[in-house]
Design a protein around this motif. Structure first.
Motif, PDB file in Angstrom:
ATOM      1  N   ILE A  49       0.835  -1.213   0.000  1.00  0.00           N
ATOM      2  CA  ILE A  49       0.000   0.000   0.000  1.00  0.00           C
ATOM      3  C   ILE A  49       0.869   1.262   0.000  1.00  0.00           C
ATOM      4  O   ILE A  49       0.479   2.292  -0.551  1.00  0.00           O
ATOM      5  CB  ILE A  49      -0.993   0.015   1.183  1.00  0.00           C
ATOM      6  CG1 ILE A  49      -2.004   1.165   1.043  1.00  0.00           C
ATOM      7  CG2 ILE A  49      -0.268   0.115   2.524  1.00  0.00           C
ATOM      8  CD1 ILE A  49      -3.118   1.162   2.074  1.00  0.00           C
ATOM      9  N   ARG A  99       8.868  -7.491  -8.032  1.00  0.00           N
ATOM     10  CA  ARG A  99       8.579  -8.890  -7.661  1.00  0.00           C
ATOM     11  C   ARG A  99       9.845  -9.638  -7.276  1.00  0.00           C
ATOM     12  O   ARG A  99       9.902 -10.870  -7.397  1.00  0.00           O
ATOM     13  CB  ARG A  99       7.853  -9.614  -8.808  1.00  0.00           C
ATOM     14  CG  ARG A  99       6.617  -8.880  -9.270  1.00  0.00           C
ATOM     15  CD  ARG A  99       6.048  -9.444 -10.547  1.00  0.00           C
ATOM     16  NE  ARG A  99       5.282 -10.667 -10.348  1.00  0.00           N
ATOM     17  CZ  ARG A  99       4.400 -11.124 -11.224  1.00  0.00           C
ATOM     18  NH1 ARG A  99       4.148 -10.456 -12.327  1.00  0.00           N
ATOM     19  NH2 ARG A  99       3.762 -12.246 -11.005  1.00  0.00           N
ATOM     20  N   VAL A 102       2.032 -18.499  -7.175  1.00  0.00           N
ATOM     21  CA  VAL A 102       3.263 -17.690  -7.155  1.00  0.00           C
ATOM     22  C   VAL A 102       3.596 -17.270  -8.585  1.00  0.00           C
ATOM     23  O   VAL A 102       3.122 -17.876  -9.546  1.00  0.00           O
ATOM     24  CB  VAL A 102       4.465 -18.467  -6.544  1.00  0.00           C
ATOM     25  CG1 VAL A 102       4.221 -18.789  -5.074  1.00  0.00           C
ATOM     26  CG2 VAL A 102       4.769 -19.730  -7.337  1.00  0.00           C
ATOM     27  N   PHE A 145      -8.404 -10.885   8.971  1.00  0.00           N
ATOM     28  CA  PHE A 145      -9.777 -10.483   8.606  1.00  0.00           C
ATOM     29  C   PHE A 145     -10.236 -11.190   7.339  1.00  0.00           C
ATOM     30  O   PHE A 145     -11.412 -11.530   7.191  1.00  0.00           O
ATOM     31  CB  PHE A 145      -9.933  -8.948   8.528  1.00  0.00           C
ATOM     32  CG  PHE A 145      -9.568  -8.302   7.214  1.00  0.00           C
ATOM     33  CD1 PHE A 145      -8.433  -7.534   7.093  1.00  0.00           C
ATOM     34  CD2 PHE A 145     -10.387  -8.434   6.082  1.00  0.00           C
ATOM     35  CE1 PHE A 145      -8.103  -6.910   5.887  1.00  0.00           C
ATOM     36  CE2 PHE A 145     -10.077  -7.817   4.874  1.00  0.00           C
ATOM     37  CZ  PHE A 145      -8.918  -7.058   4.779  1.00  0.00           C
ATOM     38  N   PHE A 154      -8.462  -8.079  -2.892  1.00  0.00           N
ATOM     39  CA  PHE A 154      -7.996  -7.219  -1.780  1.00  0.00           C
ATOM     40  C   PHE A 154      -6.699  -6.477  -2.089  1.00  0.00           C
ATOM     41  O   PHE A 154      -6.079  -5.917  -1.190  1.00  0.00           O
ATOM     42  CB  PHE A 154      -7.873  -8.032  -0.483  1.00  0.00           C
ATOM     43  CG  PHE A 154      -6.709  -8.991  -0.415  1.00  0.00           C
ATOM     44  CD1 PHE A 154      -6.765 -10.215  -1.043  1.00  0.00           C
ATOM     45  CD2 PHE A 154      -5.559  -8.657   0.294  1.00  0.00           C
ATOM     46  CE1 PHE A 154      -5.690 -11.089  -0.989  1.00  0.00           C
ATOM     47  CE2 PHE A 154      -4.475  -9.534   0.356  1.00  0.00           C
ATOM     48  CZ  PHE A 154      -4.549 -10.755  -0.287  1.00  0.00           C
ATOM     49  N   THR A 198     -10.963  -3.851   2.949  1.00  0.00           N
ATOM     50  CA  THR A 198      -9.729  -3.221   3.382  1.00  0.00           C
ATOM     51  C   THR A 198      -9.623  -3.278   4.910  1.00  0.00           C
ATOM     52  O   THR A 198     -10.636  -3.217   5.610  1.00  0.00           O
ATOM     53  CB  THR A 198      -9.631  -1.783   2.831  1.00  0.00           C
ATOM     54  OG1 THR A 198      -8.352  -1.257   3.152  1.00  0.00           O
ATOM     55  CG2 THR A 198     -10.700  -0.865   3.377  1.00  0.00           C
ATOM     56  N   LEU A 199      -8.396  -3.442   5.385  1.00  0.00           N
ATOM     57  CA  LEU A 199      -8.138  -3.652   6.827  1.00  0.00           C
ATOM     58  C   LEU A 199      -8.781  -2.575   7.696  1.00  0.00           C
ATOM     59  O   LEU A 199      -9.315  -2.864   8.764  1.00  0.00           O
ATOM     60  CB  LEU A 199      -6.622  -3.698   7.063  1.00  0.00           C
ATOM     61  CG  LEU A 199      -6.144  -3.833   8.512  1.00  0.00           C
ATOM     62  CD1 LEU A 199      -6.639  -5.115   9.164  1.00  0.00           C
ATOM     63  CD2 LEU A 199      -4.609  -3.767   8.579  1.00  0.00           C
ATOM     64  N   SER A 206      -4.906 -10.668  -4.582  1.00  0.00           N
ATOM     65  CA  SER A 206      -4.279  -9.373  -4.280  1.00  0.00           C
ATOM     66  C   SER A 206      -3.594  -8.787  -5.510  1.00  0.00           C
ATOM     67  O   SER A 206      -3.013  -7.714  -5.445  1.00  0.00           O
ATOM     68  CB  SER A 206      -3.237  -9.553  -3.170  1.00  0.00           C
ATOM     69  OG  SER A 206      -2.272 -10.504  -3.568  1.00  0.00           O
ATOM     70  N   THR A 229      -4.290  -8.421   8.231  1.00  0.00           N
ATOM     71  CA  THR A 229      -4.994  -8.559   6.948  1.00  0.00           C
ATOM     72  C   THR A 229      -5.381 -10.022   6.707  1.00  0.00           C
ATOM     73  O   THR A 229      -6.533 -10.330   6.384  1.00  0.00           O
ATOM     74  CB  THR A 229      -4.104  -8.040   5.796  1.00  0.00           C
ATOM     75  OG1 THR A 229      -3.841  -6.658   6.019  1.00  0.00           O
ATOM     76  CG2 THR A 229      -4.763  -8.228   4.444  1.00  0.00           C
ATOM     77  N   ASN A 251      -3.974  -4.618  -5.497  1.00  0.00           N
ATOM     78  CA  ASN A 251      -3.787  -4.173  -6.892  1.00  0.00           C
ATOM     79  C   ASN A 251      -2.324  -4.268  -7.301  1.00  0.00           C
ATOM     80  O   ASN A 251      -1.812  -3.352  -7.928  1.00  0.00           O
ATOM     81  CB  ASN A 251      -4.205  -2.711  -7.062  1.00  0.00           C
ATOM     82  CG  ASN A 251      -5.238  -2.248  -6.058  1.00  0.00           C
ATOM     83  OD1 ASN A 251      -6.408  -2.579  -6.198  1.00  0.00           O
ATOM     84  ND2 ASN A 251      -4.837  -1.528  -5.031  1.00  0.00           N
TER      85      ASN A 251
END
Ligand SMILES: NC(=O)c1ccc[n+]([C@@H]2O[C@H](COP(=O)([O-])OP(=O)(O)OC[C@H]3O[C@@H](n4cnc5c(N)ncnc54)[C@H](OP(=O)(O)O)[C@@H]3O)[C@@H](O)[C@H]2O)c1
Length: 323
Positions: free
Chosen positions: A42, A313, A170, A128, A236, A263-264, A214, A125, A238
């Motif tokens: 984020i 990555r 992965v 939840f 959840f 979102t958290l 994600s 995260t 991007n």
């Protein structure tokens, strides 16, 4: 003290190391002297402007350290307490940060500062997602993206702890051993394999109960096509870009699917929710059900390098900055 600031949106090069006055806590606020600062995907969205922040701005919302000053009326903490937090105002990329006492958590002695900074935001995260957005039960087939990454490693272990069958995804062959090591039942290498076809094959054509995606833009379609009838798509993140807009009719055509974009923040709105979420996380860490791999450490002043590695990555597990 040293802190990271952004004055404009852009690439990692907009992260500037600056010297600023150490902030003083106001009423009901504490100041935390950081031992380790969490780096989260984020933070890159806020840097690029995908998530709007008022500029100039600090960056980061997660760290662990020791309370070294308290404002008037503080009741939860005293100077010298070990604490961690994952939802401060932006500015955790710094040697010390001030936040409302209700957003901080007492850190058990058994959890080291770098492990806390590596796992608070990502672990809460995972919690939840797996326990609230779609409550995972024994036998559910669960697809987890970026399973070698920060959230992914924790979510894989936690889903196994809840009794799920975990299909981990992965991005390349060098990452496949990581989720396997954390108990995943199947691993799909998305650079070589068709995700939806493999999920169907693994589930004898049925599809998964839930997909935790994600990655966003690149994987939206594959995720929707991996679900069983009345399965749930949880979008959840991007990391490849924002998932595309779609018609509600798509959910009907693909099997009366459910869709959530959580979102958290909305799962830890009250102090009670935050405390409950953190307690649950500390509990699975302390009993060894979820192991937090030692994070990759960068000097605070190398925050730009941490962002470059995360976005390219190149990383696995969590990243922390050491002031
Ligand atoms: N909704 C929430 O409240 C919430 C909270 C925390 C995190 N998140 C989201 O969870 C995700 C994971 O966060 P994290 O901090 O733990 O990061 P991370 O998973 O450690 O790193 C991101 C991973 O995304 C994958 N990826 C796939 N396509 C990519 C692309 N085009 N560019 C860059 N990465 C790509 C890469 O894994 P592979 O190479 O294996 O594909 C990369 O390692 C992020 O999307 C984040 O926004 C959401």
């Amino acid at each position: 003290m040293k802190a990271i600031r952004i004055e404009s949106n852009g690439g990692p090069e907009v992260l500037r190391v600056v010297d600023i006055e150490t902030p003083a806590p106001g009423p009901h606020e504490i100041r935390v002297r950081h031992h380790a600062v969490g780096v989260n995907f984020i933070d890159t969205y806020q840097r690029t402007g995908l998530y709007k922040v008022a500029l100039p701005s600090g960056l980061g919302s997660e760290a662990a350290g020791i309370v070294d000053a308290v404002g008037d009326g503080v009741t939860r903490f005293k100077i010298g307490d070990r604490v961690a937090y994952a939802s401060s105002p932006l500015g955790a990329y710094s040697e010390a940060h001030v936040l409302n006492e209700t957003r901080a958590l007492a850190l058990p002695e058994s959890i080291a500062f770098d492990i806390a900074a590596a796992s608070m935001l990502k672990g809460m995260t995972a919690r939840f997602l797996l326990r609230k957005t779609f409550p995972v039960q024994h036998g559910h087939v669960v697809v987890i993206y970026s399973a070698a990454g920060g959230v992914g490693q924790i979510a894989t272990q936690w889903a196994k702890h809840l009794g799920a069958v975990v299909i981990a995804i992965v991005g390349n062959a060098s990452k496949t051993a990581i989720p396997m090591g954390f108990g995943a039942d199947h691993v799909i290498d998305s650079s070589r394999e068709n995700i939806a076809a493999r999920v169907r094959e693994i589930t004898n054509g049925e599809g998964a109960d839930v997909v935790y995606d994600s990655v966003g833009k690149d994987t939206f379609e594959a995720s929707i096509d991996s679900l069983k009838v009345r399965g749930m798509m949880v979008s959840f993140g991007n990391s490849s870009g924002v998932a595309p807009p779609f018609s509600p009719l798509l959910l009907s055509q693909k099997g009366s699917l459910f869709f959530s974009r959580p979102t958290l923040t909305h799962y830890t709105r009250t102090t009670e929710e935050l405390d409950e979420t953190a307690r649950d996380l500390f509990d699975v860490i302390e009993k060894g059900a979820v192991k937090i791999a030692p994070p990759t450490r960068y000097a605070l002043t190398d925050a730009a390098q941490a962002h470059s590695d995360l976005e390219a990555r190149r990383t696995t597990g969590s990243l922390v900055l050491i002031p």
